[in-house]
Design a protein around this motif. Structure first.
Motif, PDB file in Angstrom:
ATOM      1  N   PRO A  74       0.998  -1.254  -0.026  1.00 46.69           N
ATOM      2  CA  PRO A  74      -0.112  -0.102   0.006  1.00 46.69           C
ATOM      3  C   PRO A  74       0.890   1.369  -0.171  1.00 46.69           C
ATOM      4  O   PRO A  74       1.970   1.400   0.742  1.00 46.69           O
ATOM      5  N   GLY A  75       0.295   2.405  -0.770  1.00 46.68           N
ATOM      6  CA  GLY A  75       1.234   3.604  -0.509  1.00 46.68           C
ATOM      7  C   GLY A  75       0.363   4.431  -1.455  1.00 46.68           C
ATOM      8  O   GLY A  75      -0.268   4.157  -2.407  1.00 46.68           O
ATOM      9  N   PRO A  76       0.339   5.872  -0.816  1.00 46.32           N
ATOM     10  CA  PRO A  76      -0.211   6.788  -1.461  1.00 46.32           C
ATOM     11  C   PRO A  76       0.188   7.130  -3.195  1.00 46.32           C
ATOM     12  O   PRO A  76      -0.958   7.917  -4.172  1.00 46.32           O
ATOM     13  N   TYR A 115       6.641   5.502   8.804  1.00 49.16           N
ATOM     14  CA  TYR A 115       7.402   6.546   8.571  1.00 49.16           C
ATOM     15  C   TYR A 115       7.255   7.379   7.087  1.00 49.16           C
ATOM     16  O   TYR A 115       5.861   7.464   6.648  1.00 49.16           O
ATOM     17  N   GLU A 116       8.227   7.538   6.452  1.00 45.32           N
ATOM     18  CA  GLU A 116       8.168   8.156   5.137  1.00 45.32           C
ATOM     19  C   GLU A 116       7.924   7.159   3.942  1.00 45.32           C
ATOM     20  O   GLU A 116       7.767   7.390   2.775  1.00 45.32           O
ATOM     21  N   TYR A 163      -5.835  10.484  -0.261  1.00 45.24           N
ATOM     22  CA  TYR A 163      -5.609  11.029   1.133  1.00 45.24           C
ATOM     23  C   TYR A 163      -4.515  10.272   1.643  1.00 45.24           C
ATOM     24  O   TYR A 163      -4.102   9.255   1.271  1.00 45.24           O
ATOM     25  N   GLY A 186       4.199  -0.428   5.140  1.00 41.57           N
ATOM     26  CA  GLY A 186       5.240   0.732   5.268  1.00 41.57           C
ATOM     27  C   GLY A 186       4.630   1.526   6.442  1.00 41.57           C
ATOM     28  O   GLY A 186       3.572   1.571   6.962  1.00 41.57           O
ATOM     29  N   LEU A 224      -2.514   8.544   4.870  1.00 38.69           N
ATOM     30  CA  LEU A 224      -2.533   7.741   6.048  1.00 38.69           C
ATOM     31  C   LEU A 224      -1.117   7.924   6.592  1.00 38.69           C
ATOM     32  O   LEU A 224      -0.262   8.210   5.797  1.00 38.69           O
ATOM     33  N   VAL A 261      -0.305  -0.216  -4.416  1.00 34.56           N
ATOM     34  CA  VAL A 261      -1.646   0.044  -4.431  1.00 34.56           C
ATOM     35  C   VAL A 261      -2.236   1.413  -3.456  1.00 34.56           C
ATOM     36  O   VAL A 261      -1.671   1.037  -2.356  1.00 34.56           O
ATOM     37  N   SER A 262      -2.888   2.210  -3.958  1.00 30.56           N
ATOM     38  CA  SER A 262      -3.408   3.121  -3.062  1.00 30.56           C
ATOM     39  C   SER A 262      -5.064   2.998  -2.585  1.00 30.56           C
ATOM     40  O   SER A 262      -5.687   2.586  -3.663  1.00 30.56           O
ATOM     41  N   LEU A 263      -5.366   3.159  -1.474  1.00 29.32           N
ATOM     42  CA  LEU A 263      -6.792   3.172  -1.103  1.00 29.32           C
ATOM     43  C   LEU A 263      -7.326   4.447  -1.468  1.00 29.32           C
ATOM     44  O   LEU A 263      -8.852   4.220  -1.541  1.00 29.32           O
ATOM     45  N   GLY A 264      -6.818   5.483  -1.831  1.00 26.07           N
ATOM     46  CA  GLY A 264      -7.605   6.830  -2.093  1.00 26.07           C
ATOM     47  C   GLY A 264      -6.579   7.817  -2.020  1.00 26.07           C
ATOM     48  O   GLY A 264      -5.539   7.811  -1.346  1.00 26.07           O
TER      49      GLY A 264
HETATM   50  C1  JD8 Z   1       1.588   3.354   3.002  1.00 28.10           C
HETATM   51  C2  JD8 Z   1       3.931   5.066   5.298  1.00 28.10           C
HETATM   52  C3  JD8 Z   1       2.866   7.359   5.293  1.00 28.10           C
HETATM   53  C4  JD8 Z   1       3.074   8.411   3.186  1.00 28.10           C
HETATM   54  C5  JD8 Z   1       4.525  10.382   4.226  1.00 28.10           C
HETATM   55  C6  JD8 Z   1       2.866  10.319   5.753  1.00 28.10           C
HETATM   56  C7  JD8 Z   1      -2.406   3.579   1.008  1.00 28.10           C
HETATM   57  N1  JD8 Z   1      -4.258   5.856   0.476  1.00 28.10           N
HETATM   58  C8  JD8 Z   1      -3.226   5.979   1.152  1.00 28.10           C
HETATM   59  N2  JD8 Z   1      -2.810   6.946   1.820  1.00 28.10           N
HETATM   60  N3  JD8 Z   1      -1.642   7.064   2.615  1.00 28.10           N
HETATM   61  C9  JD8 Z   1      -1.406   5.697   2.509  1.00 28.10           C
HETATM   62  C10 JD8 Z   1       0.016   5.138   2.923  1.00 28.10           C
HETATM   63  C11 JD8 Z   1       0.599   5.805   3.704  1.00 28.10           C
HETATM   64  C12 JD8 Z   1       1.858   5.367   4.105  1.00 28.10           C
HETATM   65  C13 JD8 Z   1       2.354   4.081   3.905  1.00 28.10           C
HETATM   66  C14 JD8 Z   1       0.486   3.617   2.616  1.00 28.10           C
HETATM   67  C15 JD8 Z   1       3.595   3.954   4.461  1.00 28.10           C
HETATM   68  N4  JD8 Z   1       2.932   6.225   4.785  1.00 28.10           N
HETATM   69  C16 JD8 Z   1       3.648   8.361   4.479  1.00 28.10           C
HETATM   70  C17 JD8 Z   1       3.816   9.391   2.046  1.00 28.10           C
HETATM   71  C18 JD8 Z   1       3.882  10.655   2.932  1.00 28.10           C
HETATM   72  N5  JD8 Z   1       4.020   9.641   5.220  1.00 28.10           N
HETATM   73  C19 JD8 Z   1      -2.369   4.938   1.445  1.00 28.10           C
HETATM   74  N6  JD8 Z   1      -2.556   2.774   0.481  1.00 28.10           N
END
Ligand code: JD8
Length: 415
Positions: free
Chosen positions: A98-100, A126-127, A153, A124, A155, A148-151
């Motif tokens: 998962p990741g934005p 942290y950053e 925004y 994941g 998290l 894959v991103s959930l949406g």
């Molecule tokens: C995984 C670390 C936080 C993200 C710096 C805030 C999915 N739709 C989604 N939104 N955010 C996530 C997501 C955020 C995550 C991780 C998924 C691992 N972070 C990081 C980048 C900016 N911090 C997500 N799916």
């Protein structure tokens, strides 16, 4: 289905023990295993993060613990304490991170993943995770890796996304949701939003359940529910309508202007080139002439034309460009061209909607709309005739039609 989750917060995944997913585990339909990443960090402080190269705020997850965890997952070490039990049916898992910055998680993707025997999720924090871990998993371990991103925004980590993804995927695994009927009905929603639902009492605090739902006439109930679904989708999610149109909205809903055709942007040029080359193959076959612009043009030609024509496009929910049309004032009228639809989306009234959209965009100074098609393109000729076009009289359009084509004209009637 086997599902492995790697995280530094195993307790975040505890909800998977509950409800249908929990029962499916107890029934042996799902084999969900949550692994603490820190078990794969072997320094005294079990460190999983460090400062980012290149500077910047926050910390980055170290590659070593991830590699050790993935190694343990796909090639369980014989007899090791944390070894993961025998490998599942498919030799390696599909790894979802998962990741934005990932591809959108959709119902269609959930359905695809629900057919897989083994999924692994890397959460994941942290950053984010050192980029080399993604490369290592794909290139060295040979895993299919999907970010894959959930949406749209942000998290704080992947765990919440994994909870949602696992629920959306696992409930599509046969037997997990008791009455498969609801899944069937759900999948027949044609990409439209759910209709409103009611239960007893029929009258509550002065509010009554819509009488049609009490009448027992299933035909009328189905029609009422569909209208409510379309109504809601138009009001709340017009972006879904092209897809709904593609998957079975009765054509009058498409012509009802609910369809969202968007104005093209320069970035659409490459996809337009691909679609036009695909769509003109039939014209080439029917007219036996390869040397026609839709086929011979290069990307720069499409880019140039985007600045000289009004161009509209249609995309499906996954973002795929599936249709287009363009128009310009030229000669004695409104020249329409490159009306095209990807083969798998034809037959839903989209072409007619695109053509009418282009006609409606004609400036008041244009009395006629005109277009060309191959002299031997029988289906197109029939389609344009149905849309009100007739062969142009010599010189009527003031344009010189391309060889081997026939010019068709339609008077533009203004309301
Ligand atoms: C995984 C670390 C936080 C993200 C710096 C805030 C999915 N739709 C989604 N939104 N955010 C996530 C997501 C955020 C995550 C991780 C998924 C691992 N972070 C990081 C980048 C900016 N911090 C997500 N799916």
């Amino acid at each position: 289905m086997r599902i492995d989750v790697l995280t530094i917060f195993p307790q975040y995944l505890a909800p998977l023990e509950l409800s249908l997913i929990g029962k499916a585990q107890r029934d042996g339909l799902l084999d969900v295993r949550v692994h603490d990443l820190r078990e794969f960090a072997h320094d005294r402080h079990r460190t999983v993060d460090d400062t980012p190269y290149g500077g910047g705020a926050g910390m980055v997850m170290k590659p070593e613990p991830w590699a050790a965890a993935l190694d343990a997952l796909v090639a369980p070490a014989k007899g090791s304490a944390v070894a993961v039990a025998s490998a599942s049916a498919s030799a390696t898992p599909l790894l979802i991170v998962p990741g934005p910055a990932g591809r959108p998680f959709t119902q269609a993707f959930a359905a695809e993943l629900a057919t897989r025997p083994w999924l692994a999720f890397a959460c994941g924090r942290y950053e984010g995770i050192d980029e080399r871990v993604y490369e290592y998993a794909a290139d060295d371990l040979g895993l299919r890796v999907e970010v894959v991103s959930l949406g749209d925004y942000v998290l704080n980590g992947g765990e919440v996304a994994v909870l949602a993804m696992v629920e959306a995927i696992a409930r599509l695994v046969p037997g997990v949701v008791g009455n498969a009927e609801s899944l069937v009905e759900e999948s027949h929603s044609d990409g439209l939003l759910e209709y409103p639902v009611y239960t007893k009492p029929a009258s509550w605090r002065g509010r009554d359940v819509p009488p049609v739902l009490l009448g027992g006439d299933h035909g009328r109930i189905a029609a009422w529910r569909r209208e409510r679904s379309i109504e809601r989708t138009v009001a709340r999610r017009p972006d879904l309508l092209p897809a709904a149109a593609l998957t079975g909205l009765p054509s009058d809903d498409v012509e009802g202007g609910a369809l969202r055709i968007t104005t093209a942007v320069p970035a659409d040029a490459a996809e337009l080139l691909v679609l036009q080359r695909c769509c003109w193959l039939a014209e080439v076959r029917d007219n036996g002439d390869w040397d026609i612009p839709p086929v011979t043009e290069e990307l720069d030609d499409v880019r140039r034309d985007l600045s000289q024509w009004s161009q509209w496009v249609v995309r499906d929910p996954s973002g795929r460009l599936v249709g287009g049309v363009r128009a310009r004032l030229h000669g004695n009228g409104w020249e329409i061209g490159r009306l095209m639809l990807a083969p798998d989306v034809r037959g839903r009234g989209l072409g007619k909607a695109l053509l009418e959209h282009a006609e409606a965009a004609a400036p008041a100074s244009a009395d006629i709309a005109y277009l060309i098609t191959g002299q031997a393109s029988a289906a197109n000729l029939r389609r344009y005739k149905r849309a009100g076009y007739r062969p142009a009289r010599p010189g009527e359009t003031g344009s010189d039609p391309f060889r081997g084509t026939v010019e068709l004209v339609k008077p533009l009637r203004r309301a």
